[in-house]
Design a protein around this motif. Structure first.
Motif, mmCIF file in Angstrom:
data_model
loop_
_atom_site.group_PDB
_atom_site.id
_atom_site.type_symbol
_atom_site.label_atom_id
_atom_site.label_comp_id
_atom_site.label_asym_id
_atom_site.label_seq_id
_atom_site.Cartn_x
_atom_site.Cartn_y
_atom_site.Cartn_z
ATOM 1 N N LEU A 1 31.843 25.902 -27.410
ATOM 2 C CA LEU A 1 30.989 25.839 -26.219
ATOM 3 C C LEU A 1 30.797 24.393 -25.771
ATOM 4 O O LEU A 1 30.864 24.082 -24.573
ATOM 5 C CB LEU A 1 29.621 26.458 -26.521
ATOM 6 C CG LEU A 1 29.527 27.976 -26.379
ATOM 7 C CD1 LEU A 1 28.176 28.466 -26.897
ATOM 8 C CD2 LEU A 1 29.711 28.393 -24.924
ATOM 9 N N LEU A 2 30.561 23.518 -26.778
ATOM 10 C CA LEU A 2 30.352 22.096 -26.473
ATOM 11 C C LEU A 2 31.594 21.508 -25.807
ATOM 12 O O LEU A 2 31.491 20.738 -24.843
ATOM 13 C CB LEU A 2 30.040 21.340 -27.768
ATOM 14 C CG LEU A 2 29.411 19.959 -27.578
ATOM 15 C CD1 LEU A 2 28.021 20.075 -26.992
ATOM 16 C CD2 LEU A 2 29.351 19.238 -28.924
ATOM 17 N N ALA A 3 32.775 21.943 -26.338
ATOM 18 C CA ALA A 3 34.030 21.437 -25.763
ATOM 19 C C ALA A 3 34.179 21.901 -24.319
ATOM 20 O O ALA A 3 34.541 21.114 -23.429
ATOM 21 C CB ALA A 3 35.209 21.914 -26.597
ATOM 22 N N ILE A 4 33.853 23.205 -24.080
ATOM 23 C CA ILE A 4 33.956 23.723 -22.700
ATOM 24 C C ILE A 4 32.968 22.991 -21.787
ATOM 25 O O ILE A 4 33.328 22.514 -20.704
ATOM 26 C CB ILE A 4 33.711 25.246 -22.672
ATOM 27 C CG1 ILE A 4 34.864 25.970 -23.396
ATOM 28 C CG2 ILE A 4 33.581 25.777 -21.250
ATOM 29 C CD1 ILE A 4 34.577 27.413 -23.719
ATOM 30 N N LEU A 5 31.714 22.917 -22.277
ATOM 31 C CA LEU A 5 30.682 22.243 -21.475
ATOM 32 C C LEU A 5 31.033 20.777 -21.247
ATOM 33 O O LEU A 5 30.918 20.261 -20.123
ATOM 34 C CB LEU A 5 29.326 22.328 -22.181
ATOM 35 C CG LEU A 5 28.542 23.618 -21.961
ATOM 36 C CD1 LEU A 5 27.326 23.658 -22.872
ATOM 37 C CD2 LEU A 5 28.113 23.755 -20.511
ATOM 38 N N GLY A 6 31.492 20.142 -22.341
ATOM 39 C CA GLY A 6 31.886 18.725 -22.249
ATOM 40 C C GLY A 6 32.997 18.538 -21.237
ATOM 41 O O GLY A 6 32.962 17.614 -20.423
ATOM 42 N N GLY A 7 33.978 19.448 -21.273
ATOM 43 C CA GLY A 7 35.094 19.380 -20.331
ATOM 44 C C GLY A 7 34.610 19.522 -18.903
ATOM 45 O O GLY A 7 35.018 18.761 -18.008
ATOM 46 N N MET A 8 33.693 20.487 -18.699
ATOM 47 C CA MET A 8 33.161 20.712 -17.348
ATOM 48 C C MET A 8 32.395 19.487 -16.860
ATOM 49 O O MET A 8 32.556 19.057 -15.716
ATOM 50 C CB MET A 8 32.246 21.944 -17.340
ATOM 51 C CG MET A 8 33.019 23.256 -17.368
ATOM 52 S SD MET A 8 31.958 24.652 -17.718
ATOM 53 C CE MET A 8 31.044 24.783 -16.220
ATOM 54 N N VAL A 9 31.557 18.961 -17.764
ATOM 55 C CA VAL A 9 30.738 17.798 -17.383
ATOM 56 C C VAL A 9 31.633 16.589 -17.092
ATOM 57 O O VAL A 9 31.449 15.879 -16.099
ATOM 58 C CB VAL A 9 29.696 17.475 -18.482
ATOM 59 C CG1 VAL A 9 29.037 16.122 -18.243
ATOM 60 C CG2 VAL A 9 28.643 18.566 -18.559
ATOM 61 N N THR A 10 32.656 16.396 -17.976
ATOM 62 C CA THR A 10 33.565 15.254 -17.764
ATOM 63 C C THR A 10 34.303 15.391 -16.432
ATOM 64 O O THR A 10 34.423 14.426 -15.670
ATOM 65 C CB THR A 10 34.601 15.173 -18.900
ATOM 66 O OG1 THR A 10 33.903 15.293 -20.133
ATOM 67 C CG2 THR A 10 35.372 13.873 -18.876
ATOM 68 N N HIS A 11 34.767 16.625 -16.146
ATOM 69 C CA HIS A 11 35.454 16.871 -14.869
ATOM 70 C C HIS A 11 34.518 16.580 -13.693
ATOM 71 O O HIS A 11 34.893 15.928 -12.712
ATOM 72 C CB HIS A 11 35.926 18.328 -14.835
ATOM 73 C CG HIS A 11 36.595 18.698 -13.548
ATOM 74 N ND1 HIS A 11 37.807 18.159 -13.175
ATOM 75 C CD2 HIS A 11 36.211 19.539 -12.545
ATOM 76 C CE1 HIS A 11 38.139 18.649 -11.991
ATOM 77 N NE2 HIS A 11 37.190 19.495 -11.594
ATOM 78 N N TRP A 12 33.264 17.045 -13.840
ATOM 79 C CA TRP A 12 32.263 16.831 -12.778
ATOM 80 C C TRP A 12 31.990 15.340 -12.586
ATOM 81 O O TRP A 12 31.925 14.844 -11.474
ATOM 82 C CB TRP A 12 30.977 17.578 -13.166
ATOM 83 C CG TRP A 12 29.911 17.484 -12.127
ATOM 84 C CD1 TRP A 12 29.851 18.153 -10.949
ATOM 85 C CD2 TRP A 12 28.731 16.656 -12.167
ATOM 86 N NE1 TRP A 12 28.724 17.813 -10.261
ATOM 87 C CE2 TRP A 12 28.024 16.886 -10.972
ATOM 88 C CE3 TRP A 12 28.233 15.753 -13.101
ATOM 89 C CZ2 TRP A 12 26.828 16.258 -10.693
ATOM 90 C CZ3 TRP A 12 27.027 15.114 -12.813
ATOM 91 C CH2 TRP A 12 26.340 15.367 -11.625
ATOM 92 N N PHE A 13 31.903 14.624 -13.743
ATOM 93 C CA PHE A 13 31.670 13.183 -13.679
ATOM 94 C C PHE A 13 32.826 12.472 -12.977
ATOM 95 O O PHE A 13 32.606 11.612 -12.132
ATOM 96 C CB PHE A 13 31.526 12.593 -15.090
ATOM 97 C CG PHE A 13 30.131 12.636 -15.614
ATOM 98 C CD1 PHE A 13 29.047 12.767 -14.751
ATOM 99 C CD2 PHE A 13 29.887 12.551 -16.974
ATOM 100 C CE1 PHE A 13 27.754 12.815 -15.243
ATOM 101 C CE2 PHE A 13 28.602 12.593 -17.482
ATOM 102 C CZ PHE A 13 27.528 12.727 -16.610
ATOM 103 N N SER A 14 34.053 12.867 -13.343
ATOM 104 C CA SER A 14 35.200 12.170 -12.743
ATOM 105 C C SER A 14 35.245 12.444 -11.240
ATOM 106 O O SER A 14 35.566 11.557 -10.444
ATOM 107 C CB SER A 14 36.502 12.560 -13.429
ATOM 108 O OG SER A 14 36.909 13.809 -12.997
#
Lengths: 231, 155
Positions: free
Chosen positions: B10-23
């Motif tokens: 879940l953390l990886a999915i959330l982290g991926g989403m957040v990182t994508h959103w940040f970029s």
């Protein structure tokens, strides 16, 4: 035995629940710890840019309102309104301006001489416009001839209803008018040919980008030069 | 172990989403900042130039052509309220609008140390009025444009 096993399993369940809770709290706090500074940073970047844009917007607004106020006062003087006292704030569209007219004397042709000041202020930004106005007598009725000249603007927050501030502004402008007179004296001191030579010689000390257009400028300067005064 | 795997997933999915959103936000931020800087450069250039030009006495260059058609250049010369000759010109190498003071006397010309504006890609001054008192200023900084008209109010 059964009882003991049951207690052990209950304790284990409690431990698992506690660790899940702790993990969830850790994740939520971690997320907040990352997001809050990031959101704050974005908002600061956005707001500083907005502040800068607003600063220039306010500068422009005060300037334009003061000019518009000046036009309004000149229109009244053209309509034969004479000898104003400092006036209450008036509006130009949505924006307020204040105006003062001080009579400074009489001209050779019997005209009234005034200084007209208009000021606009938006938040911390102010712009004051000062000009000389000659107001002639109506013959036989308005419109009255108005000659306005020597405009001077400042962003310093002077109080235009005070004569002392108005005089201080006139003094500042007076320094510029003296420099203007010096440059006119320089033109009057030389013949057209001499003046052209002096100005053309400046080409060598100009930046490279300007050298090609300088001769055109010199021609314009010479054509508008004040005639030499014979001593 | 299962819970840990699920939470890491879940953390990886959330982290991926957040990182994508940040970029994505960073890209938007860069575009907005660039556009804002461009607008800021244009505003600053227009405000500084129009402020001095408005109180000036006459435009020396550019002037309308002899057939009364308009003339544009990236250089403008005018006499300011003190009678000095002022020149604004575009330096294409540094992308700056510079101000040069040419005394109407014996002193030598001097370029101001601080430019009028920075980050300016294009500037054009167009002589419009036949009395040499009206000038249009076109400024471009990055993708922002500005068009200003200035009338000289002093004689």
């Amino acid at each position: 035995m059964i009882k003991i096993t049951s207690n052990k399993s209950t304790n284990k369940n409690v431990l698992i629940n506690e660790s899940r809770k702790g993990f969830a709290i850790f994740m939520v706090l971690g997320f907040i710890a990352i997001m809050v500074p990031v959101v704050y940073m974005f908002s600061q970047i956005g707001s500083s840019k907005t502040k800068q844009a607003m600063k220039f917007h306010e500068h422009l607004k005060t300037e334009l309102t003061a000019i518009s106020g000046n036009t309004a006062i000149l229109s009244r003087m053209r309509g034969n309104v004479r000898e104003f006292a400092p006036m209450p704030d008036e509006t130009s569209g949505e924006d307020k301006f204040s105006a003062s007219v001080f009579k400074t004397g009489d001209g050779f042709l019997g005209q009234d001489l005034h200084i007209v000041l208009t000021k606009s202020k938006v938040n911390n930004h102010a712009f004051t416009l000062l000009c000389d106005v000659e107001q002639f007598q109506p013959e036989p009725s308005p419109p009255v001839t108005i000659i306005s000249h020597d405009y001077w603007g400042t962003i310093e927050p002077y109080e235009i209803s005070l004569l002392a501030d108005a005089l201080a502004m006139q003094n500042f402008r007076g320094v510029e008018l003296l420099r203007l007179e010096q440059s006119r004296d320089f033109e009057r001191a030389y013949t057209e040919a001499e003046y052209k030579n002096i100005m053309s010689d400046k080409k060598s000390s100009l930046p490279e980008e300007l050298s090609s257009s300088w001769s055109t400028v010199v021609n314009a300067l010479v054509s508008e030069k004040l005639p030499k005064e014979e001593s | 172990m299962v819970e840990l795997t699920i939470s890491i997933g879940l953390l990886a999915i959330l982290g991926g989403m957040v990182t994508h959103w940040f970029s994505m936000q960073r890209k938007y931020q860069a575009r907005i900042t660039q556009s804002s800087e461009g607008q800021q450069n244009v505003l600053m250039a227009n405000w500084k130039m129009s402020n001095e030009l408005r109180m000036s006495r006459s435009i020396l260059y550019p002037r309308p052509n002899s057939d009364k058609s308009i003339k544009s250049d990236s250089i403008i010369y005018f006499k300011n309220s003190c009678g000095e000759i002022i020149c604004y010109y575009h330096d294409k190498n540094t992308l700056e609008i510079k101000r040069c003071v040419i005394p109407n006397g014996v002193a030598a010309p001097a370029v101001d140390k601080k430019p009028i504006a920075q980050g300016i890609n294009e500037v054009f001054f167009t002589a419009v009025g036949v009395e040499n008192r009206l000038v249009d200023i076109y400024v471009r900084s990055l993708e922002s444009y500005g068009l200003e008209s200035v009338y000289l109010i002093n004689d």
